[in-house]
Design a protein around this motif. Structure first.
Motif, PDB file in Angstrom:
ATOM      1  N   LEU A  11      33.752  56.487  46.623  1.00  0.00           N
ATOM      2  CA  LEU A  11      34.630  55.763  45.706  1.00  0.00           C
ATOM      3  C   LEU A  11      33.907  55.495  44.392  1.00  0.00           C
ATOM      4  CD1 LEU A  11      37.256  54.270  45.040  1.00  0.00           C
ATOM      5  CD2 LEU A  11      36.297  52.261  46.180  1.00  0.00           C
ATOM      6  N   THR A  12      32.674  55.059  44.480  1.00  0.00           N
ATOM      7  CA  THR A  12      31.883  54.780  43.278  1.00  0.00           C
ATOM      8  C   THR A  12      31.690  56.050  42.459  1.00  0.00           C
ATOM      9  OG1 THR A  12      30.749  52.991  44.435  1.00  0.00           O
ATOM     10  CG2 THR A  12      29.714  53.798  42.441  1.00  0.00           C
ATOM     11  N   PRO A  19      36.034  51.134  35.100  1.00  0.00           N
ATOM     12  CA  PRO A  19      36.451  49.931  35.826  1.00  0.00           C
ATOM     13  C   PRO A  19      37.677  50.219  36.689  1.00  0.00           C
ATOM     14  CG  PRO A  19      36.635  49.623  33.434  1.00  0.00           C
ATOM     15  CD  PRO A  19      36.149  51.009  33.677  1.00  0.00           C
ATOM     16  N   PHE A  20      37.726  49.595  37.850  1.00  0.00           N
ATOM     17  CA  PHE A  20      38.895  49.723  38.701  1.00  0.00           C
ATOM     18  C   PHE A  20      39.094  48.435  39.469  1.00  0.00           C
ATOM     19  CE2 PHE A  20      35.408  51.214  41.305  1.00  0.00           C
ATOM     20  CZ  PHE A  20      35.656  50.714  42.564  1.00  0.00           C
ATOM     21  N   VAL A  21      40.307  48.269  39.994  1.00  0.00           N
ATOM     22  CA  VAL A  21      40.661  47.067  40.739  1.00  0.00           C
ATOM     23  C   VAL A  21      41.150  47.499  42.111  1.00  0.00           C
ATOM     24  CG1 VAL A  21      42.215  45.083  40.819  1.00  0.00           C
ATOM     25  CG2 VAL A  21      41.309  45.848  38.629  1.00  0.00           C
ATOM     26  N   VAL A  22      40.678  46.814  43.136  1.00  0.00           N
ATOM     27  CA  VAL A  22      41.153  47.070  44.495  1.00  0.00           C
ATOM     28  C   VAL A  22      42.453  46.295  44.669  1.00  0.00           C
ATOM     29  CG1 VAL A  22      40.630  46.779  46.947  1.00  0.00           C
ATOM     30  CG2 VAL A  22      38.815  47.413  45.340  1.00  0.00           C
ATOM     31  N   GLU A  23      43.489  46.954  45.165  1.00  0.00           N
ATOM     32  CA  GLU A  23      44.783  46.289  45.309  1.00  0.00           C
ATOM     33  C   GLU A  23      45.204  46.065  46.758  1.00  0.00           C
ATOM     34  OE1 GLU A  23      47.539  48.493  42.903  1.00  0.00           O
ATOM     35  OE2 GLU A  23      46.806  47.528  41.074  1.00  0.00           O
ATOM     36  N   VAL A  32      45.058  43.640  59.791  1.00  0.00           N
ATOM     37  CA  VAL A  32      45.812  42.880  58.799  1.00  0.00           C
ATOM     38  C   VAL A  32      45.489  43.428  57.418  1.00  0.00           C
ATOM     39  CG1 VAL A  32      46.076  40.604  57.725  1.00  0.00           C
ATOM     40  CG2 VAL A  32      45.897  40.794  60.203  1.00  0.00           C
ATOM     41  N   ALA A  33      46.524  43.641  56.607  1.00  0.00           N
ATOM     42  CA  ALA A  33      46.334  44.129  55.244  1.00  0.00           C
ATOM     43  C   ALA A  33      46.685  43.022  54.259  1.00  0.00           C
ATOM     44  CB  ALA A  33      47.197  45.356  54.995  1.00  0.00           C
ATOM     45  N   ILE A  34      45.886  42.928  53.212  1.00  0.00           N
ATOM     46  CA  ILE A  34      46.090  41.933  52.165  1.00  0.00           C
ATOM     47  C   ILE A  34      46.258  42.695  50.855  1.00  0.00           C
ATOM     48  CG2 ILE A  34      45.105  39.940  50.980  1.00  0.00           C
ATOM     49  CD1 ILE A  34      43.234  39.666  53.491  1.00  0.00           C
ATOM     50  N   GLU A  35      47.331  42.378  50.137  1.00  0.00           N
ATOM     51  CA  GLU A  35      47.559  43.042  48.859  1.00  0.00           C
ATOM     52  C   GLU A  35      47.430  42.043  47.729  1.00  0.00           C
ATOM     53  OE1 GLU A  35      50.960  45.547  48.624  1.00  0.00           O
ATOM     54  OE2 GLU A  35      50.618  46.410  50.604  1.00  0.00           O
ATOM     55  N   GLY A  36      46.923  42.509  46.621  1.00  0.00           N
ATOM     56  CA  GLY A  36      46.725  41.683  45.440  1.00  0.00           C
ATOM     57  C   GLY A  36      45.844  42.432  44.467  1.00  0.00           C
ATOM     58  N   ARG A  37      45.271  41.725  43.522  1.00  0.00           N
ATOM     59  CA  ARG A  37      44.336  42.344  42.572  1.00  0.00           C
ATOM     60  C   ARG A  37      42.970  41.730  42.812  1.00  0.00           C
ATOM     61  NH1 ARG A  37      45.828  45.334  38.390  1.00  0.00           N
ATOM     62  NH2 ARG A  37      44.167  44.518  37.064  1.00  0.00           N
ATOM     63  N   PHE A  38      42.062  42.512  43.351  1.00  0.00           N
ATOM     64  CA  PHE A  38      40.734  42.040  43.691  1.00  0.00           C
ATOM     65  C   PHE A  38      39.707  42.762  42.821  1.00  0.00           C
ATOM     66  CE2 PHE A  38      43.385  42.195  47.504  1.00  0.00           C
ATOM     67  CZ  PHE A  38      43.417  40.858  47.850  1.00  0.00           C
ATOM     68  N   GLU A  39      38.981  42.005  42.019  1.00  0.00           N
ATOM     69  CA  GLU A  39      37.910  42.611  41.246  1.00  0.00           C
ATOM     70  C   GLU A  39      36.674  42.709  42.117  1.00  0.00           C
ATOM     71  OE1 GLU A  39      37.157  41.276  37.306  1.00  0.00           O
ATOM     72  OE2 GLU A  39      39.263  40.739  37.001  1.00  0.00           O
ATOM     73  N   LEU A  40      35.943  43.773  41.921  1.00  0.00           N
ATOM     74  CA  LEU A  40      34.732  43.986  42.702  1.00  0.00           C
ATOM     75  C   LEU A  40      33.613  43.107  42.198  1.00  0.00           C
ATOM     76  CD1 LEU A  40      34.800  47.866  42.793  1.00  0.00           C
ATOM     77  CD2 LEU A  40      35.506  46.289  44.580  1.00  0.00           C
ATOM     78  N   PRO A  41      32.695  42.717  43.088  1.00  0.00           N
ATOM     79  CA  PRO A  41      31.505  41.989  42.639  1.00  0.00           C
ATOM     80  C   PRO A  41      30.710  42.867  41.672  1.00  0.00           C
ATOM     81  CG  PRO A  41      31.636  42.072  45.039  1.00  0.00           C
ATOM     82  CD  PRO A  41      32.721  42.947  44.511  1.00  0.00           C
ATOM     83  N   LEU A  43      27.617  43.789  41.469  1.00  0.00           N
ATOM     84  CA  LEU A  43      26.719  44.790  42.038  1.00  0.00           C
ATOM     85  C   LEU A  43      27.482  46.008  42.546  1.00  0.00           C
ATOM     86  CD1 LEU A  43      24.167  42.483  43.898  1.00  0.00           C
ATOM     87  CD2 LEU A  43      23.863  43.672  41.710  1.00  0.00           C
ATOM     88  N   ALA A  44      28.689  45.796  43.036  1.00  0.00           N
ATOM     89  CA  ALA A  44      29.501  46.918  43.523  1.00  0.00           C
ATOM     90  C   ALA A  44      30.015  47.776  42.376  1.00  0.00           C
ATOM     91  CB  ALA A  44      30.665  46.396  44.356  1.00  0.00           C
ATOM     92  N   GLN A  45      29.997  47.258  41.173  1.00  0.00           N
ATOM     93  CA  GLN A  45      30.461  48.010  40.014  1.00  0.00           C
ATOM     94  C   GLN A  45      29.375  48.914  39.424  1.00  0.00           C
ATOM     95  OE1 GLN A  45      32.494  45.453  37.161  1.00  0.00           O
ATOM     96  NE2 GLN A  45      33.278  44.204  38.828  1.00  0.00           N
TER      97      GLN A  45
END
Length: 125
Positions: A11-12, A19-23, A32-41, A43-45
């Motif tokens: 992925l990286t 830049p990208f956002v996990v949704e 269980v799945a969670i949807e939303g806009r999650f920015e990566l920490p 270090l993960a970027q």
């Protein structure tokens, strides 16, 4: 665990520093799945190479001598890379306000009474 790490590296690499956002996030154990806009920490970027470098630095307890040995490069090369990575990371306040500063500020603004402030400061809030 290696498969997860490879997926993350892929992925990286695919994003090539963009830049990208996990949704969507799926919890492996429950499905269980969670949807939303999650920015990566932060270090993960970093690129995969920089993530490996930072991991090695932490595992070496910050020893530049050990980093020189592991990566087979000179002190200035290690320092230059650390400086480059540091510029990519936002500053973390290493001298935060005292834990009770918020209570005192709210007291000054008249949002709580002196008795409420004392109670909070003594841990009975």
């Amino acid at each position: 665990m290696t498969e997860q790490a490879m997926d993350w590296q892929e992925l990286t690499n695919l994003t090539r520093g963009q830049p990208f956002v996990v949704e969507r996030v799926r919890l492996a154990g429950s499905g269980v799945a969670i949807e939303g806009r999650f920015e990566l920490p932060q270090l993960a970027q970093l690129t995969v190479e920089d993530q490996v470098f930072v991991t090695a630095f932490v595992r070496c307890h910050g020893s530049i001598k050990e980093m020189e040995r592991i990566f087979g490069v000179s002190y200035p090369t290690i320092k230059a890379r650390l400086n480059r990575i540091t510029q990519k990371l936002a500053f973390v306040d290493t001298d935060p306000a005292p834990p009770h500063a918020d209570t005192i500020d709210r007291l000054r603004r008249g949002e709580i009474t002196a008795q409420q402030a004392l109670s909070e400061l003594q841990g009975r809030a």
